[in-house]
Every structure is written in structure tokens, then in C-alpha cells.
Design a protein around this motif. Structure first.
Motif, PDB file in Angstrom:
ATOM      1  N   THR A 128       8.262   3.415   2.615  1.00 51.63           N
ATOM      2  CA  THR A 128       7.559   2.382   1.863  1.00 51.63           C
ATOM      3  C   THR A 128       7.934   2.424   0.382  1.00 51.63           C
ATOM      4  O   THR A 128       8.473   3.415  -0.112  1.00 51.63           O
ATOM      5  N   SER A 129       7.603   1.352  -0.332  1.00 50.12           N
ATOM      6  CA  SER A 129       7.845   1.332  -1.778  1.00 50.12           C
ATOM      7  C   SER A 129       7.127   2.485  -2.466  1.00 50.12           C
ATOM      8  O   SER A 129       7.630   3.064  -3.441  1.00 50.12           O
ATOM      9  N   GLU A 130       5.951   2.841  -1.953  1.00 47.34           N
ATOM     10  CA  GLU A 130       5.181   3.940  -2.553  1.00 47.34           C
ATOM     11  C   GLU A 130       5.884   5.279  -2.349  1.00 47.34           C
ATOM     12  O   GLU A 130       5.922   6.120  -3.257  1.00 47.34           O
ATOM     13  N   ILE A 131       6.455   5.478  -1.170  1.00 50.21           N
ATOM     14  CA  ILE A 131       7.220   6.703  -0.916  1.00 50.21           C
ATOM     15  C   ILE A 131       8.447   6.756  -1.832  1.00 50.21           C
ATOM     16  O   ILE A 131       8.802   7.815  -2.373  1.00 50.21           O
ATOM     17  N   GLN A 132       9.113   5.612  -2.027  1.00 55.82           N
ATOM     18  CA  GLN A 132      10.270   5.584  -2.925  1.00 55.82           C
ATOM     19  C   GLN A 132       9.856   5.959  -4.345  1.00 55.82           C
ATOM     20  O   GLN A 132      10.569   6.698  -5.042  1.00 55.82           O
TER      21      GLN A 132
END
Length: 386
Positions: A371-375
Motif C-alpha cells: 500500500t501507499s502507507e507501506i511505501q
């Protein structure tokens, strides 16, 4: 601007000819619409023909029958294939079913595994999916509940996998499970699982935002998998799965660039041909400013991706940059395609229109492959704690 090699440009020209001369006529003959899920018989025809022409294995190293391209060239070919405008673009390169999913496994495969699984996948005789995600194991991929208990000459697998891309038409799954020996945990291991084995059920009667037919859930109940199907060593499955995550994140980006580029091209065509108040809508500042923003943001995203690919080809560490690419390109592509829907107006809202599907599919990209949050977590770690 970083440019692909002459070899890559020649392959792109050949793929475009294949799309125009064979794939698009096939789509018309079969009555396919954007968002439809092609049946496996049709997909097998595409895989086989692409394999004959040398495109299906193009992403593999030369010694494995591929084109031996660097990452800049791979990015260019992936982007151009999507930009060709065919809804079957991923299947030309085997991205949902074939060689790109298993190339790295040749390094740890036994002779039996090469002949039973890997070679047939490269010949398009078998299709494959990668089965990691579960109901409670997504971003936390180590929280797997599917188990594989050693019992003599086989492992007994129980559990389920969720939202697996390509599962609906796969013959084989590369499946990760918590290994057990004598009831004791022995780490996460990876297996080749024949999806036609007794005890295996694939549920693919649902659709995701990108349409029906390309995802499925895998259920395993007392499935016996030979010890010979263990990939690498016991307990090494998670490391094996994560070993290529950095490169895979980068290689997702040209697909998104192609989607955004296609949306831009369709928007320009529509703006030139659609008239309101006696003139093309391209003449209205509100429309041409949207298209200007789309083109500018696409150029910025492309520059980031190709610069990172060139850094990788030069031997650089791109762990942080690959996550930057995945974050920026997924969110930028979504904005570009959102504007494409706006430019198309009501036509862009109709299912079966390419822009409508691109909008839904681009929204998925902010979740897939991290996800964008993991990135953002990876980026922050990379720049704050290098």
C-alpha cells in the motif's frame, strides 16, 4: 531522457504489430469489452501465440530463453505494451500467469521442479499464480495461518488464500505456508501446489475493481503436497518471497505509466473530436489545462521511474527509490486517469469504456504490491535510518 536500447525498440514495434494484427481483431471477434474476464481457453490461445513470437518470455534472462534485457528496457516494453491499447496487455508478457512470476525460482529449483513446473510455465503449457495474501495477512505477510505439516514423504496443507491474482485460471500456485514438524513451527516455506489436487478449491465467482475473472480465493483442506515440491529449503519461503520485492515494486510502475499514458491519449482524442457550443472541447481552457496537467505529471512520473531503473542497472541500491516510485506513480496515475474521466464526461462513466476501467484499475494500484502507507514507511526508514 533515458532511452531504451535498439533491441527493446525493435521488440516494442513487434509487440505493437502483434496487437494491431492479431490481438485487437481477436478481442473484436470474441466481443470482449474493457472489464470483461476472458475465459481460460482464450487466454491460453494468447499465451501460446505470444510464446511462439518470443514475447511471453521476454522478461527472463537470456539463458532462460528471455531477451536478456536490462531494467530500463523492461520498463519500456511493459509501458509500451499497456500503451498499445489492448485489454489483454498483461497476458502478452505473461505477467499474470507466466514467466515473470517464476524466473528467479530457477536459481533454487531442483531438476524435477524445473521440468515439472518451470519449463511448462515458460512454454505456456501451465499457468501460475503467487499465493501469499490471507484474510489476516496482507501488509503483515509474516502473519500467515495456512499450515504445512510434514508427514513422511509429503506435507499436508490446510488454510486459505485470498484475493490471489491469476488464481482463476492458474494450474499451479506458488504458495506460502507456516511449516510444522511434529507439531512445532518451522518457519514459512514455499511450495508448488497443483490446483487440481484433491482438497483444493478455487473460488473466483467475484469481481474486483479491475473487473471479473482475474482473481480468486484458494481453499486447502488436507491437501497432500510432495516433499519434492518444497521450494528451496524449509523455513526460507518468506525470504524467497521478499527477495525480489524491491525490483517488483519498480516493475509495477511502467504498467501504471502505460495506463496513465493511454488515458492521456484517449483524452486528447476525445477533446479534439467532441464538440460543444460549436467548437472542440480542446479549445476550452478548463479542458486543455487538465490535459496539460496530465501530461506534465506523467512526464515527472516517467522521469522518476526510468532514473531509478538506470540506477538499478548501474548496480545501485534502489530500496528507497523503488518505494518512492511505487508511491508517486500509483498516486499520480490515479490523478491523471481521474482527470481523463472528467474530460470524457458521461462517456467516461460507462462500463466497457477503457477510461472507466482504467479509473477502477488505477485505484487498485495504490494497494497492490504494498500500500501507499507501506511505501511511506519504507521511504521514511530509508532516509531517516539509512
Amino acid at each position: 531522457m533515458i532511452q531504451p536500447s535498439e533491441k527493446a525498440n525493435a521488440l516494442i514495434a513487434q509487440i505493437n504489430a502483434f496487437v494491431d494484427e492479431e490481438i485487437k481483431p481477436l478481442e473484436q471477434r470474441e466481443g470482449l469489452r474493457w472489464g470483461d474476464g476472458p475465459n481460460k481457453t482464450l487466454l491460453r490461445e494468447v499465451w501460446k501465440r505470444s510464446c511462439e513470437l518470443g514475447f511471453y518470455n521476454v522478461m527472463l534472462p537470456e539463458e532462460l530463453g528471455g531477451a536478456g534485457l536490462n531494467v530500463v528496457d523492461l520498463c519500456a516494453i511493459k509501458e509500451a505494451t499497456v500503451l498499445s491499447g489492448t485489454m489483454l496487455a498483461p497476458h502478452i508478457l505473461g505477467e499474470l500467469s507466466g514467466p515473470p512470476r517464476i524466473g528467479h525460482l530457477f536459481k533454487v529449483a531442483s531438476e524435477y521442479q524445473v521440468e515439472e513446473f518451470l519449463r511448462p510455465i515458460c512454454r505456456a503449457d501451465r499457468s501460475v499464480c503467487f499465493a501469499l495474501t490471507e484474510a489476516d495477512a496482507g501488509s503483515d505477510a509474516s502473519a500467515l495461518k495456512t499450515t504445512a505439516e510434514l508427514q513422511g514423504d509429503h506435507y499436508r496443507l490446510n488454510g486459505s488464500k485470498r484475493y490471489i491474482s491469476g488464481a482463476s485460471y492458474a494450474d499451479t500456485a506458488i504458495l506460502l505456508a507456516q511449516t510444522k514438524r511434529d507439531g512445532e513451527a518451522a518457519g514459512i516455506s514455499a511450495f508448488y501446489v497443483d490446483l487440481n489436487s484433491p482438497g483444493v478449491r478455487v473460488d473466483s465467482d467475484y469481481g474486483v475493481m479491475s473487473g471479473k475473472g482475474s482473481h480468486g480465493d484458494i481453499f486447502l483442506e488436507d491437501v497432500n503436497v510432495p516433499v519434492a515440491n518444497l521450494i528451496g529449503s524449509e523455513g526460507a519461503g518468506f525470504k524467497l518471497a521478499m527477495g525480489r520485492i524491491t525490483l517488483n515494486r519498480l516493475l509495477h510502475c511502467p504498467t501504471m505509466l502505460g495506463m496513465a499514458g493511454l488515458a492521456l491519449e484517449l483524452s486528447m482524442q476525445h477533446a479534439r473530436s467532441r464538440s460543444q457550443f460549436g467548437k472542440p472541447i480542446a479549445a476550452f481552457q478548463a479542458v486543455n489545462h487538465m490535459i496539460a496537467d496530465m501530461a506534465t505529471e506523467l512526464a515527472a512520473a516517467r522521469s522518476l521511474v526510468y532514473a531509478t531503473a538506470a540506477q538499478y542497472d548501474a548496480g545501485g541500491d534502489i530500496r528507497t527509490q523503488a518505494s518512492m516510485c511505487k508511491l508517486f506513480v500509483s498516486e499520480t496515475s490515479f490523478r491523471i486517469i481521474d482527470r481523463a474521466v472528467q474530460v470524457h464526461g458521461g462517456a467516461g462513466l460507462i462500463q466497457g469504456h477503457p477510461v472507466e476501467l482504467l479509473f477502477r484499475a488505477s485505484r487498485m494500484m495504490r494497494i497492490l504490491t504494498g500500500t501507499s502507507e507501506i511505501q511511506r514507511n519504507t521511504i521514511a526508514k530509508g532516509i531517516l535510518m539509512p
